[in-house]
Design a protein around this motif. Structure first.
Motif, short mmCIF file in Angstrom:
data_model
loop_
_atom_site.label_atom_id
_atom_site.label_comp_id
_atom_site.label_asym_id
_atom_site.label_seq_id
_atom_site.Cartn_x
_atom_site.Cartn_y
_atom_site.Cartn_z
N HIS A 202 22.00 32.29 39.10
CA HIS A 202 22.02 31.11 39.87
C HIS A 202 22.14 31.28 41.29
CE1 HIS A 202 21.70 26.79 41.07
NE2 HIS A 202 22.77 26.78 41.67
N GLY A 203 21.18 31.22 42.23
CA GLY A 203 21.33 31.70 43.66
C GLY A 203 21.85 33.36 43.83
N ARG A 204 23.02 33.35 44.53
CA ARG A 204 23.46 34.83 44.53
C ARG A 204 24.65 35.29 43.58
NH1 ARG A 204 25.03 34.56 51.00
NH2 ARG A 204 25.57 36.68 50.70
N TRP A 205 24.54 34.16 42.54
CA TRP A 205 25.60 34.41 41.26
C TRP A 205 24.81 34.79 40.03
CZ3 TRP A 205 30.74 34.89 41.86
CH2 TRP A 205 31.26 34.24 43.11
N GLY A 206 25.41 35.71 39.21
CA GLY A 206 24.85 35.72 37.85
C GLY A 206 25.97 35.96 36.91
N ALA A 207 26.03 35.76 35.82
CA ALA A 207 26.98 35.67 34.85
C ALA A 207 26.70 36.15 33.38
CB ALA A 207 27.72 34.47 34.72
N ASN A 208 27.28 37.20 32.54
CA ASN A 208 26.76 37.58 31.31
C ASN A 208 27.84 37.49 30.34
OD1 ASN A 208 24.30 38.57 32.42
ND2 ASN A 208 25.53 40.51 32.97
N VAL A 209 27.60 37.08 29.23
CA VAL A 209 28.55 36.94 27.94
C VAL A 209 27.98 37.41 26.87
CG1 VAL A 209 30.02 34.97 28.69
CG2 VAL A 209 28.11 34.70 27.34
N SER A 210 28.64 38.61 25.95
CA SER A 210 28.02 39.10 24.91
C SER A 210 29.18 39.14 23.92
CB SER A 210 27.45 40.32 25.21
OG SER A 210 28.54 41.29 25.56
N MET A 211 28.66 39.23 22.60
CA MET A 211 29.52 39.46 21.49
C MET A 211 28.75 40.51 20.64
SD MET A 211 31.16 36.79 18.57
CE MET A 211 29.66 35.95 18.27
N ILE A 212 29.19 41.60 20.04
CA ILE A 212 28.71 42.59 19.18
C ILE A 212 29.70 43.04 18.12
CG2 ILE A 212 27.67 44.68 19.13
CD1 ILE A 212 26.73 44.46 21.95
N TYR A 213 29.29 42.90 17.00
CA TYR A 213 30.18 43.46 15.84
C TYR A 213 29.58 44.62 15.20
CZ TYR A 213 32.84 42.92 11.55
OH TYR A 213 33.59 43.14 10.50
#
Length: 283
Positions: free
Chosen positions: A165-176
């Motif tokens: 969004h605009g100048r921002w970015g975000a990631n979340v992840s979960m790996i088993y």
């Protein structure tokens, strides 16, 4: 490359996986060099370990919404061992079981990851603004190296979500990862007999430019990553990693430095400083 693909590709942080895919027919190569210092070893060897990882990741678009990847890690390790003293009769002094620390250095291929990323949902709300959700799955296959390999085939499955969004970015992840082998006193997270769960989150801010234009040749991002590594034997640690990413139209360079902010580890060495330098190339 259009501005959206450049913006989206940049939103994958150095360590936390994102739901970003490589377009069909394209190849995306990432090369990362990571230094790690480990200490407070619970094994009888009382190891002091310094490692340098060279991880080559080859990503390739299979079809719209699906891409595959291969991660090939090579590890150089320097290890100093100082075994526990031998038991001696009470009337004799207790001495070490050798003449002092023993030093060892070696280099070898670690286990290779073969994975697929499937983007199951996406929404574009603007020229660069988007949301993505992807499933990640695959296998870690043994390299056969005596010390660097778990000598077992270990499946992994996870999910990644990212928003721009605009100048921002975000990631979340979960790996088993289901571990079917490994040493009782493994050196790193996920390499022992216990199953492993990795929870990652990252935030990225585009420092420059303010707005993408046709003449834009490169972008500079600040990134902040948080990685929580949990194993079913109870070991857990959380690492905070600030860094920078500069991306041109078809290449990028990245830098990240990390330190542990929470740790409860009994079956492997504690993690200390972690430094990563890398580059990316889109073919």
């Amino acid at each position: 490359m259009d501005s959206f693909s450049s913006e989206a590709r940049a939103q994958e942080a150095t360590h936390v996986p994102a739901a970003i895919l490589t377009a069909p027919g394209n190849i995306y190569i990432r090369q990362r060099f990571t230094y790690e210092a480990l200490g407070i070893d619970p094994s009888p060897a009382h190891r002091d370990i310094h490692m340098l990882w060279m991880n080559t990741s080859i990503n390739f678009g299979i079809s719209r919404g699906v891409h595959g990847y291969v991660d090939i890690p090579v590890m150089y390790m320097e290890e100093a061992t100082n075994p526990e003293p031998l038991l001696a009769p009470a009337h004799l002094p207790t001495g070490p079981s050798n003449d002092g620390p023993q030093y060892n250095a070696e280099v070898g291929l670690a286990d290779i990851a073969l994975g697929v990323k499937w983007q199951i949902w996406s929404h574009n709300s603007g020229p660069t603004d988007s949301m993505r959700l992807a499933i990640i799955g695959g296998l870690e296959v043994p390299s056969g190296h005596q010390d660097n390999s778990s000598h077992s085939v270990d499946p992994f499955l996870g999910v990644a979500f990212n928003v721009i969004h605009g100048r921002w970015g975000a990631n979340v992840s979960m790996i088993y990862k289901n571990n079917n082998g490994g040493d009782d006193f493994n050196m790193r997270y996920g390499d022992g007999p216990a199953d492993a769960l990795r929870l990652g989150a990252s935030a990225m801010y585009r420092i420059s430019p303010d707005v993408y234009e046709a003449t834009t040749h490169g972008s500079l991002y600040f990134q902040l990553e948080l990685d929580t590594l949990y194993e079913t034997n109870g070991d857990i640690e959380t690492i905070l990693m600030p860094g920078l990413l500069y991306e041109a139209r078809d290449w990028a360079i990245e830098f990240s430095v990390g330190g542990v902010i929470q740790q409860k580890v009994n079956d492997r060495p504690n993690r200390g400083l972690q430094v990563t330098l890398g580059w990316r190339l889109l073919l």
